[in-house]
Scaffold this motif. Structure first.
Motif, mmCIF file in Angstrom:
data_model
loop_
_atom_site.group_PDB
_atom_site.id
_atom_site.type_symbol
_atom_site.label_atom_id
_atom_site.label_comp_id
_atom_site.label_asym_id
_atom_site.label_seq_id
_atom_site.Cartn_x
_atom_site.Cartn_y
_atom_site.Cartn_z
ATOM 1 N N ASP A 76 -0.935 10.521 -8.982
ATOM 2 C CA ASP A 76 -1.140 9.119 -8.659
ATOM 3 C C ASP A 76 -1.425 8.903 -7.171
ATOM 4 O OD1 ASP A 76 1.111 9.049 -11.079
ATOM 5 O OD2 ASP A 76 -0.454 7.503 -11.228
ATOM 6 N N TYR A 77 -0.734 9.659 -6.345
ATOM 7 C CA TYR A 77 -0.894 9.481 -4.900
ATOM 8 C C TYR A 77 -0.880 10.847 -4.211
ATOM 9 C CZ TYR A 77 0.785 4.891 -6.336
ATOM 10 O OH TYR A 77 0.957 3.694 -6.984
ATOM 11 N N GLN A 84 0.839 -1.190 0.000
ATOM 12 C CA GLN A 84 0.000 0.000 0.000
ATOM 13 C C GLN A 84 0.883 1.251 0.000
ATOM 14 O OE1 GLN A 84 -2.525 0.283 3.420
ATOM 15 N NE2 GLN A 84 -3.429 2.225 2.796
ATOM 16 N N VAL A 85 0.658 2.075 -1.002
ATOM 17 C CA VAL A 85 1.446 3.294 -1.116
ATOM 18 C C VAL A 85 0.928 4.337 -0.121
ATOM 19 C CG1 VAL A 85 2.124 5.188 -2.619
ATOM 20 C CG2 VAL A 85 1.968 2.864 -3.535
ATOM 21 N N GLN A 86 1.863 4.956 0.570
ATOM 22 C CA GLN A 86 1.497 6.011 1.508
ATOM 23 C C GLN A 86 2.437 7.189 1.376
ATOM 24 O OE1 GLN A 86 1.388 3.972 5.429
ATOM 25 N NE2 GLN A 86 -0.763 4.592 5.481
ATOM 26 N N SER A 89 6.238 5.585 1.056
ATOM 27 C CA SER A 89 6.442 4.158 1.253
ATOM 28 C C SER A 89 5.503 3.366 0.359
ATOM 29 C CB SER A 89 6.210 3.775 2.717
ATOM 30 O OG SER A 89 4.872 4.051 3.089
ATOM 31 N N GLY A 90 5.805 2.080 0.208
ATOM 32 C CA GLY A 90 4.915 1.186 -0.518
ATOM 33 C C GLY A 90 5.303 0.886 -1.946
ATOM 34 N N ARG A 91 6.246 1.635 -2.484
ATOM 35 C CA ARG A 91 6.726 1.382 -3.842
ATOM 36 C C ARG A 91 7.991 2.195 -4.053
ATOM 37 N NH1 ARG A 91 3.906 2.035 -8.521
ATOM 38 N NH2 ARG A 91 6.006 2.200 -9.414
ATOM 39 N N GLN A 123 -2.251 13.095 3.216
ATOM 40 C CA GLN A 123 -3.470 13.515 3.915
ATOM 41 C C GLN A 123 -3.497 15.009 4.207
ATOM 42 O OE1 GLN A 123 -0.866 12.296 5.416
ATOM 43 N NE2 GLN A 123 -0.571 13.518 7.264
#
Length: 125
Positions: free
Chosen positions: A113-114, A1-3, A25-27, A117
């Motif tokens: 893409d991401y 899971q990308v964060q 993180s996550g990729r 928050q």
């Protein structure tokens, strides 16, 4: 899971400084640009700055050139936004973003893409 997790926001007086962090993180992000956007109350989200993970090249919005510096730490997978000479007009929620667009397509904010928050930055006069 990308964060993408932002930290470092807060309240400061005009002329002061803050440093925002974005832990990714996550990729792997070797083919990405990572950047910062901000959104003030009642306004649209706007591009602030971006950095290409592969070579560290940077791009800034005119409104922050000479005051903000974006950088990255490959070992920590973290992007930073050093904000100096802050103004009340810099008050906003700041968001970290990752984008695979070529060139500096990230600045358009239309194909992110991401997203993180968000973290609040408040500059008082």
């Amino acid at each position: 899971q990308v964060q993408l997790v932002e930290s470092g926001g807060g309240s400061v007086q005009a002329g002061g400084s803050l440093r925002l962090s974005c832990a990714a993180s996550g990729r792997t992000f070797s083919n990405y640009a990572l950047g910062w956007f901000r959104q003030a109350p009642g306004k649209e989200r706007e591009f602030v700055a971006a950095i290409r993970w592969s070579d560290g090249s940077t791009y800034y919005a005119d409104s922050v050139k000479g005051r903000f510096t974006i950088s990255r730490d490959n070992a920590k997978n973290t992007v930073y936004l050093q904000m100096n000479s802050l103004k009340p007009t810099d008050t906003a929620v700041y968001y970290c973003a990752a984008d695979r667009s070529t060139g500096w397509g990230i600045r358009r904010g239309s194909a992110i893409d991401y997203w993180g928050q968000g973290t609040q930055v408040t500059v008082s006069s």
